[in-house]
Design a protein around this motif. Structure first.
Motif, short mmCIF file in Angstrom:
data_model
loop_
_atom_site.label_atom_id
_atom_site.label_comp_id
_atom_site.label_asym_id
_atom_site.label_seq_id
_atom_site.Cartn_x
_atom_site.Cartn_y
_atom_site.Cartn_z
N GLU A 210 -1.29 8.88 4.39
CA GLU A 210 -1.52 8.42 3.03
C GLU A 210 -3.01 8.15 2.79
N LYS A 211 -3.64 7.57 3.78
CA LYS A 211 -5.07 7.29 3.66
C LYS A 211 -5.86 8.58 3.44
N LYS A 212 -5.51 9.63 4.16
CA LYS A 212 -6.22 10.91 4.04
C LYS A 212 -5.91 11.59 2.70
N ILE A 213 -4.67 11.50 2.24
CA ILE A 213 -4.30 12.08 0.93
C ILE A 213 -5.14 11.44 -0.17
N LEU A 214 -5.24 10.11 -0.14
CA LEU A 214 -5.99 9.39 -1.17
C LEU A 214 -7.49 9.66 -1.06
N GLU A 215 -7.97 9.81 0.16
CA GLU A 215 -9.39 10.10 0.37
C GLU A 215 -9.74 11.48 -0.20
N LEU A 216 -8.87 12.45 0.00
CA LEU A 216 -9.12 13.82 -0.46
C LEU A 216 -8.80 14.00 -1.94
N GLY A 217 -7.88 13.18 -2.44
CA GLY A 217 -7.36 13.34 -3.81
C GLY A 217 -6.12 14.19 -3.77
#
Length: 454
Positions: A210-217
């Motif tokens: 989830e952290k990576k999804i939000l970081e990438l958009g």
């Protein structure tokens, strides 16, 4: 390996003079010479020196129904005489590929009824990358290109496959990964969990998605790819909290989930697929290895019906291989699935042999060199440590390779991933053969400990 057998020496000379082996130090292999495997039956191999070896790795995770099944040879021979080859390009097809697609759909998770055939798992994951980006382009969201994978995951060794995988030693050769692929931490509690409990670590590792999804958009993320159980990374069985949390995150965001079932598929976990074992409900599944029990090269991607509906509106999918759905490979795959089904091999793994294997393997936990034993179905891992309490390794000693060499020299193939010994025997292994595997493993652990302390 040294030999006094002229035939062995002749084959080793051919290797030295003409063969470049996969995943090998060419100079080292030239000096040492490969072990020459000449025949196989059931769960056993024989080398050119006459040594009988229990194959605890089913080749490369793939010989599900064991070596020497005449039915697969007969299926190949019959198909070669009838239609040895034709392609699936230009709006043509042939019965073996179509019948195999139906047979795979019948055992795949519900709602997954279409198969794109490839020549290998690596090609399957190249296809996944193309399919994911094509899917989002059709939907009018071409920016959703990034695929999230995991550190130390393995998805093949083609350019796309190695990029999707998270093996840094592969990335260091060839300027990989290619753009548009990123990696998050793996759920490897024993090696990386620190002071967290397994459950705490499982949640933490899942939250990294989830952290990576939000970081990438989310508007830039096309898919998450993962093995249900990491195979080549060291048979990493995620903590119980991991997959439920991952499923929650996947349900929250508009991205595709790809289950790489190349190792877990076709019965290795005691279910037909690792996605069944963990109830993952993927959008795409990469398959190979156990599909034909390794008797002939073949792979593919199983695609969920809802994804196919979108692909149907996309015009030409400009991707494929000369050997996609090769008729001989398809005939062998069909016969292999028939044997797995009719002989109830997957059911026997689940109810009988896998529980016995896991019980016997865990008896090795009392060995002074063993920090953890874990496994699911016909997959197992043994962690080699200097200190059981702190999980400290024998730094710089290569304990895993020492153990692997002792295994090979004592009639057992176990693979070393760093200082983790892993097994993945043929699904048809018997109780007596499991006993032999564990007894030989214990002997080799004793020899390894002696060498490390010497």
């Amino acid at each position: 390996m040294s030999s006094n057998n002229p035939q062995t020496l002749e084959w080793q000379a051919l290797s030295s003079d003409h063969h470049l082996a996969p995943f090998s130090d060419f100079k080292q292999l030239k000096e040492k010479g490969p072990r020459i495997i000449t025949k196989a039956k059931g769960v056993y191999l024989w080398d050119s020196e006459g040594n009988k070896i229990l194959d605890g790795m089913a080749g490369l995770w793939c010989v599900a129904i064991g070596y020497g099944r005449e039915e697969l040879a007969d299926a190949a021979s019959k198909q070669m005489r009838e239609l040895p080859y034709y392609n699936l390009f230009f709006q043509t097809a042939h019965p073996p590929a179509l019948q195999l697609a139906k047979a795979i759909s019948d055992i795949a998770p519900e709602g997954m009824n279409h198969v794109f055939f490839t020549g290998s798992g690596s090609e399957g994951n190249d296809t996944v990358l193309r399919l994911v980006r094509h899917y989002w382009a059709i939907k009018g969201q071409p920016s959703k290109k990034v695929i999230i994978s995991r550190v130390n995951g393995y998805h093949g060794s083609t350019v796309a496959g190695a990029s999707l995988g998270g093996m840094t030693y592969m990335h260091e050769q060839g300027d990989l990964p290619i753009p548009g692929i990123v990696h998050i931490p793996q759920p490897y509690w024993f090696g990386e969990g620190g002071d967290k409990t397994p459950d705490e670590f499982g949640v933490w590792a899942a939250e990294q998605l989830e952290k990576k999804i939000l970081e990438l958009g989310v508007e830039n993320v096309g898919a998450f790819i993962a093995e249900p159980i990491q195979g080549a990374g060291g048979v990493i069985v995620p903590p119980d909290t991991y997959w439920p949390k991952i499923k929650d995150i996947l349900a929250k965001y508009d991205i595709l989930f790809v289950a790489d079932e190349v190792i877990c598929g076709f019965g290795r976990t005691g279910e037909w697929f690792g996605s069944d074992f963990y109830d993952l409900k993927p959008d795409l599944m990469t398959i190979a290895k156990g599909l034909t029990s390794g008797y002939i090269p073949m792979g593919g991607v199983i695609v969920r019906d809802e994804v196919v509906k979108v692909l149907n509106d996309g015009g030409d999918f400009n991707h494929g291989f000369t050997y996609s759905g090769h008729p001989v490979a398809a005939a062998v795959g069909l016969e292999n699935i028939r044997i797995l089904s009719e002989e109830k091999i997957v059911e026997r793994v689940k109810s009988e042999t896998a529980p016995y294997l896991q019980k016997r393997l865990r008896e090795l936990s009392d060995h002074p060199l063993v920090g953890e034993v874990r496994g699911v179905g016909m997959l197992g891992a043994i962690e080699l440590v200097k200190d059981k309490t702190t999980r400290e390794r024998y730094a710089g000693r290569g304990a895993g390779m020492i153990c692997r060499t002792f295994c090979f020299n004592n009639g057992l193939i176990m693979r070393a991933v760093g200082d983790t010994m892993i097994i993945s025997p043929p699904l048809v292994i018997t109780f007596a053969e499991i006993d032999e595997l564990v007894e030989k493993a214990r002997k080799c652990l004793d020899l390894t400990l002696e060498a490390l302390q010497g």
